[in-house]
Enzyme design. Structure first.
Site: not given
Ligand code: PAP
Length: 325
Positions: A133, A288
């Site tokens: 990050h 979500k």
């Molecule tokens: P991080 O920076 O802590 O690693 P990150 O993975 O960048 O988090 O972001 C999480 C978001 O990606 C979540 O979005 P939301 O809160 O709006 O739901 C999560 O649901 C979404 N996410 C995780 N995995 C996937 C996936 N395989 N496809 C699409 N969206 C995803």
């Protein structure tokens, strides 16, 4: 590289005592370190990363601002790069969270429990895959000046904020009261969020992707959602491992997309009951997975305020976002 000499009893870097600090969305303070807001627990990791990391020309670094699609992109990149080793029926992504397979440079490799990061790095299988990050301007020269490739993902700031606010409140729930939406929004609008300001983070990688398109591939969560097939091919080409006609014919791309889909990953046992560390449950990474959920939270004045900030900060850069599905 963390040592008792440089850390206080809460695991925060003692250097932090001399830096300007503000409350962050997570429980720890954020410190203004090298012109970005660094979580106290990551300062040591960023310093170790900057000082000791030696990039190899075939390294792949997945960079992102938090909550913009990191988990999805590291899963896709891992599956693309390692596709000759694993079938999608018996794949490490079925039993491990993507963050375990693609370690974060400042949080895992140089900050956490790896006793000798440099030795650990030299023993990793190649091509090595990492996540970070850290803003572009704070990356070690070893990455920016080598042939290592960077794949960056960002997301519209409306959904990024809601994703961050809900995520950090889950982490806070173990020891602190939840942050009200308005309070968190104020921090976000001031850019005071982990690795922020978010506009500087995006623009740093955006400008580099414009100047050196072979070095930085700049992706948006919304574009991936719209046409993931195109971007899986795009990532593979960028990383020098394009899909062959035969792979396309047998549906390799579709298999990878399915394996890494939100629906598939969210229902895996490891992502239902596993933990990344003592504070973070794997399920926190899967909420979500939609575009436009922010409409369920934003008041008209919040929409107005954030729209103006986006306009002002990104003006003239050529970077823009689709904010609704
Ligand atoms: P991080 O920076 O802590 O690693 P990150 O993975 O960048 O988090 O972001 C999480 C978001 O990606 C979540 O979005 P939301 O809160 O709006 O739901 C999560 O649901 C979404 N996410 C995780 N995995 C996937 C996936 N395989 N496809 C699409 N969206 C995803």
């Amino acid at each position: 590289m963390a040592s008792a000499d440089t850390k206080d009893a809460n695991g925060e870097d003692k250097l932090a005592y001399s830096l300007r600090r503000e409350s962050g969305l997570a429980s720890s303070y954020l410190y203004l370190f090298q012109e970005f807001w660094c979580p106290g627990i990551a300062i040591e990791g960023v310093k170790g990363f900057q000082k000791y990391f030696q990039a190899k020309d075939n390294d792949v670094v997945v960079a992102s601002f938090p909550k913009t699609g990191t988990t999805w992109l590291i899963a896709l990149t891992f599956a693309i790069v390692n596709r000759q080793y694993f079938s999608t029926e018996n794949h490490p992504l079925l039993t491990s969270n993507p963050h375990t397979l693609v370690p974060c440079l400042e949080f895992k490799i140089f900050c956490d429990d790896i006793h000798d990061p440099v030795l650990h790095l030299s023993n990793m299988l190649e091509p090595r895959l990492f996540s970070t990050h850290t803003p572009f301007t704070a990356l070690p020269k070893s990455i920016t000046e080598s042939n290592a490739k960077i794949v960056y993902i960002c997301r519209n700031p409306f959904d990024t904020f809601i994703s961050a606010w809900t995520y950090f409140n889950k982490i806070r729930s173990m020891s602190l009261p939840a942050l009200e939406l308005e309070e968190a929004f104020e921090m976000y609008c001031n850019g005071i969020v982990s690795f922020g300001p978010w506009w500087s983070h995006m623009l740093g990688y955006w400008k580099e992707s414009m100047a050196r398109p072979n070095k930085v591939l700049f992706l948006k969560y919304e574009d991936l959602k719209e046409n993931v097939n195109f971007y899986v091919k795009n990532i593979a080409e960028f990383l020098g491992c394009p899909f062959t006609a035969e792979e396309e014919r047998v549906g390799e791309i579709e298999s990878i997309i399915k394996l890494c889909s939100f629906e598939k990953m969210k229902e895996l046992e490891v992502n239902i009951s596993g933990k990344l560390d003592k504070f973070i449950d794997n399920k926190f990474f899967f909420r979500k997975g939609e575009i436009g959920d922010w409409v369920n939270y934003f008041s008209p004045s919040m929409v107005n305020k954030l729209s103006k900030i986006i306009e002002e900060k990104l003006c003239g850069s050529g970077l823009s976002f689709k904010i609704c599905s």
